[in-house]
Enzyme design. Sequence first.
Site, PDB file in Angstrom:
ATOM      1  N   LEU A  65       1.041  -1.104  -0.011  1.00  0.00           N
ATOM      2  CA  LEU A  65       0.008  -0.146   0.227  1.00  0.00           C
ATOM      3  C   LEU A  65       0.979   1.373  -0.371  1.00  0.00           C
ATOM      4  O   LEU A  65       1.927   1.444   0.223  1.00  0.00           O
ATOM      5  CB  LEU A  65      -1.044   0.274   0.840  1.00  0.00           C
ATOM      6  CG  LEU A  65      -1.285  -1.292   1.175  1.00  0.00           C
ATOM      7  CD1 LEU A  65      -2.474  -1.590   2.405  1.00  0.00           C
ATOM      8  CD2 LEU A  65      -3.174  -1.499  -0.219  1.00  0.00           C
ATOM      9  N   PRO A  66       0.428   2.307  -0.257  1.00  0.00           N
ATOM     10  CA  PRO A  66       0.667   3.327  -0.216  1.00  0.00           C
ATOM     11  C   PRO A  66       1.796   4.397   1.418  1.00  0.00           C
ATOM     12  O   PRO A  66       2.954   4.332   0.929  1.00  0.00           O
ATOM     13  CB  PRO A  66      -0.052   4.604  -1.025  1.00  0.00           C
ATOM     14  CG  PRO A  66      -1.156   4.196  -1.578  1.00  0.00           C
ATOM     15  CD  PRO A  66      -1.664   2.288  -1.121  1.00  0.00           C
ATOM     16  N   THR A  99       6.293   0.655   2.456  1.00  0.00           N
ATOM     17  CA  THR A  99       7.847   1.848   2.967  1.00  0.00           C
ATOM     18  C   THR A  99       6.194   2.558   4.008  1.00  0.00           C
ATOM     19  O   THR A  99       5.575   3.838   3.915  1.00  0.00           O
ATOM     20  CB  THR A  99       7.843   2.519   2.386  1.00  0.00           C
ATOM     21  OG1 THR A  99       8.951   1.531   0.821  1.00  0.00           O
ATOM     22  CG2 THR A  99       9.291   2.967   2.993  1.00  0.00           C
ATOM     23  N   LYS A 174      15.007   0.461   5.570  1.00  0.00           N
ATOM     24  CA  LYS A 174      14.783   1.140   4.619  1.00  0.00           C
ATOM     25  C   LYS A 174      14.758   2.928   3.703  1.00  0.00           C
ATOM     26  O   LYS A 174      15.074   3.278   2.630  1.00  0.00           O
ATOM     27  CB  LYS A 174      13.712   0.686   3.744  1.00  0.00           C
ATOM     28  CG  LYS A 174      12.045   0.589   3.117  1.00  0.00           C
ATOM     29  CD  LYS A 174      12.551   0.945   1.412  1.00  0.00           C
ATOM     30  CE  LYS A 174      11.860   1.870   0.112  1.00  0.00           C
ATOM     31  NZ  LYS A 174      12.526   1.117  -1.350  1.00  0.00           N
ATOM     32  N   LYS A 249       7.683  11.236   0.480  1.00  0.00           N
ATOM     33  CA  LYS A 249       7.227  10.704   2.014  1.00  0.00           C
ATOM     34  C   LYS A 249       8.029  10.122   2.715  1.00  0.00           C
ATOM     35  O   LYS A 249       8.395  10.135   3.470  1.00  0.00           O
ATOM     36  CB  LYS A 249       5.423   9.327   1.506  1.00  0.00           C
ATOM     37  CG  LYS A 249       5.671   8.311   2.444  1.00  0.00           C
ATOM     38  CD  LYS A 249       4.796   6.967   2.260  1.00  0.00           C
ATOM     39  CE  LYS A 249       5.789   6.459   1.578  1.00  0.00           C
ATOM     40  NZ  LYS A 249       5.549   4.918   1.222  1.00  0.00           N
TER      41      LYS A 249
HETATM   42  P1  NAD Z   1       1.461   2.665  -5.773  1.00  0.00           P
HETATM   43  O1  NAD Z   1       0.410   3.917  -5.611  1.00  0.00           O
HETATM   44  O2  NAD Z   1       1.041   2.809  -7.084  1.00  0.00           O
HETATM   45  O3  NAD Z   1      -0.118   1.578  -5.505  1.00  0.00           O
HETATM   46  C1  NAD Z   1      -0.764   1.652  -3.781  1.00  0.00           C
HETATM   47  C2  NAD Z   1      -1.877   0.682  -4.625  1.00  0.00           C
HETATM   48  O4  NAD Z   1      -3.000   0.567  -3.495  1.00  0.00           O
HETATM   49  C3  NAD Z   1      -2.628   0.789  -5.757  1.00  0.00           C
HETATM   50  O5  NAD Z   1      -3.012   0.573  -6.649  1.00  0.00           O
HETATM   51  C4  NAD Z   1      -3.694   1.643  -4.822  1.00  0.00           C
HETATM   52  O6  NAD Z   1      -5.472   1.765  -5.498  1.00  0.00           O
HETATM   53  C5  NAD Z   1      -3.873   0.362  -3.539  1.00  0.00           C
HETATM   54  N1  NAD Z   1      -4.448   1.330  -2.129  1.00  0.00           N
HETATM   55  C6  NAD Z   1      -4.879   1.942  -1.236  1.00  0.00           C
HETATM   56  N2  NAD Z   1      -5.566   1.655  -0.407  1.00  0.00           N
HETATM   57  C7  NAD Z   1      -5.715   0.685  -0.645  1.00  0.00           C
HETATM   58  C8  NAD Z   1      -6.846  -0.295   0.396  1.00  0.00           C
HETATM   59  N3  NAD Z   1      -7.370   0.460   0.879  1.00  0.00           N
HETATM   60  N4  NAD Z   1      -7.098  -1.432  -0.021  1.00  0.00           N
HETATM   61  C9  NAD Z   1      -6.726  -1.836  -1.778  1.00  0.00           C
HETATM   62  N5  NAD Z   1      -6.166  -1.022  -2.048  1.00  0.00           N
HETATM   63  C10 NAD Z   1      -5.797  -0.945  -1.804  1.00  0.00           C
HETATM   64  O7  NAD Z   1       2.337   2.749  -5.457  1.00  0.00           O
HETATM   65  P2  NAD Z   1       3.367   1.717  -5.276  1.00  0.00           P
HETATM   66  O8  NAD Z   1       4.428   2.636  -6.234  1.00  0.00           O
HETATM   67  O9  NAD Z   1       2.656   0.932  -5.891  1.00  0.00           O
HETATM   68  O10 NAD Z   1       4.172   1.767  -4.091  1.00  0.00           O
HETATM   69  C11 NAD Z   1       4.149   0.858  -2.756  1.00  0.00           C
HETATM   70  C12 NAD Z   1       4.119   0.686  -1.566  1.00  0.00           C
HETATM   71  O11 NAD Z   1       6.025   0.615  -1.962  1.00  0.00           O
HETATM   72  C13 NAD Z   1       4.374   2.419  -1.242  1.00  0.00           C
HETATM   73  O12 NAD Z   1       4.641   2.270   0.526  1.00  0.00           O
HETATM   74  C14 NAD Z   1       6.170   3.099  -2.170  1.00  0.00           C
HETATM   75  O13 NAD Z   1       7.002   4.301  -0.838  1.00  0.00           O
HETATM   76  C15 NAD Z   1       6.829   1.236  -1.719  1.00  0.00           C
HETATM   77  N6  NAD Z   1       8.195   1.375  -3.146  1.00  0.00           N
HETATM   78  C16 NAD Z   1       7.068   1.903  -4.337  1.00  0.00           C
HETATM   79  C17 NAD Z   1       8.631   1.440  -5.073  1.00  0.00           C
HETATM   80  C18 NAD Z   1       8.324   2.136  -7.153  1.00  0.00           C
HETATM   81  O14 NAD Z   1       9.229   2.324  -7.620  1.00  0.00           O
HETATM   82  N7  NAD Z   1       7.568   2.484  -7.250  1.00  0.00           N
HETATM   83  C19 NAD Z   1       9.870   1.070  -4.977  1.00  0.00           C
HETATM   84  C20 NAD Z   1       9.736   0.210  -3.446  1.00  0.00           C
HETATM   85  C21 NAD Z   1       9.082   0.587  -2.150  1.00  0.00           C
END
Ligand code: NAD
Length: 303
Positions: A65-66, A99, A174, A249
Amino acid sequence: MQRIGFIGLGHMGGPMALNLLKAGLSLNVFDLMPEALEKARAAGANVAASALDAATDVDVVITMLPAGAHCEKVYLGESGLIQQLKAKGQSPLLIDCSTIAAETARKISGVAKAAGFAMLDAPVSGGTAGAAAGTLTFIVGADDADFEKAKPILEHMGKNVMHAGGHGAGQVAKICNNMLLAIHMIGTAEAIQMGVNLGLDPKVLSDIMFKSSGRNWSLEVYNPYPGVMENAPASRGYEGGFAVDLMNKDLGLATEAGIQSKSSTPMGGLAKALYQLHSRKGNGKLDFSSILQLFEEGVDGGH
Ligand code: NAD
């Protein structure tokens, strides 16, 4: 066969879930975005009607999740997974890959433990390309026995599964990593842009720095200059990577961690100010390597 409930199919969770399907695991999925669910359904996942549905009758629940607030909403409170699954007499292994602040991770795992669940914080590094290729690094905070239980599942999605310490330690490691990532991405962007301003070809300069002492991950796999690296977000309009606002964030979490531990983090502080400025200019949804645009803006007023 192990049954997995996967919640959060965004830029990272989507491809991670596909790798679990490829490994032959049975997968229930849930996300708030119908398009994300459709992609997973087409790949063979069972689409659930809610987070609780996805987490019911499974051995392991994975969340991606975000931010911390989303994790608290999904896991805690009357309608959260912990309370609801306990009421059904179920206690799957809980793995949160988002994260979030170490403090929030410890709060959620504390509630889980008190209710009889084992929980791990397992944030990842490696970007969307690593998520798609199944080469992520998992940075785990957990008890030894729970780490060993989760490792074979995480290995379907990553090539390094590392144990940082007890609950919350995965998040601490992280955040240290992402503060450094922000700093070297900004440094890489400003160095390439200066070279371009002085008449160099960005690809030639990147190749030279890659074979010199400036070498770093941003140069190696995530070059911020458009056209230098075919598969990097910079070459597709900075779409579909790690959002500027998610980096913001993480830098906020690093700032809080610095205050808490009385650590001096001047470079992290500057990185946060620059990412915040970049977001304020309307770039919050772009990939974080778009920070290059701050330096691209020319002396003549730029674009
Ligand atoms: P994103 O915003 O693309 O995906 C998050 C998903 O969670 C979305 O599809 C959203 O609809 C869903 N969501 C939110 N609330 C929800 C709920 N209550 N129930 C079900 N689904 C729900 O984000 P991301 O880029 O996939 O990143 C996710 C996590 O990973 C974050 O914490 C980010 O910091 C971390 N991260 C991201 C990356 C990257 O390169 N994008 C790399 C490492 C870590």
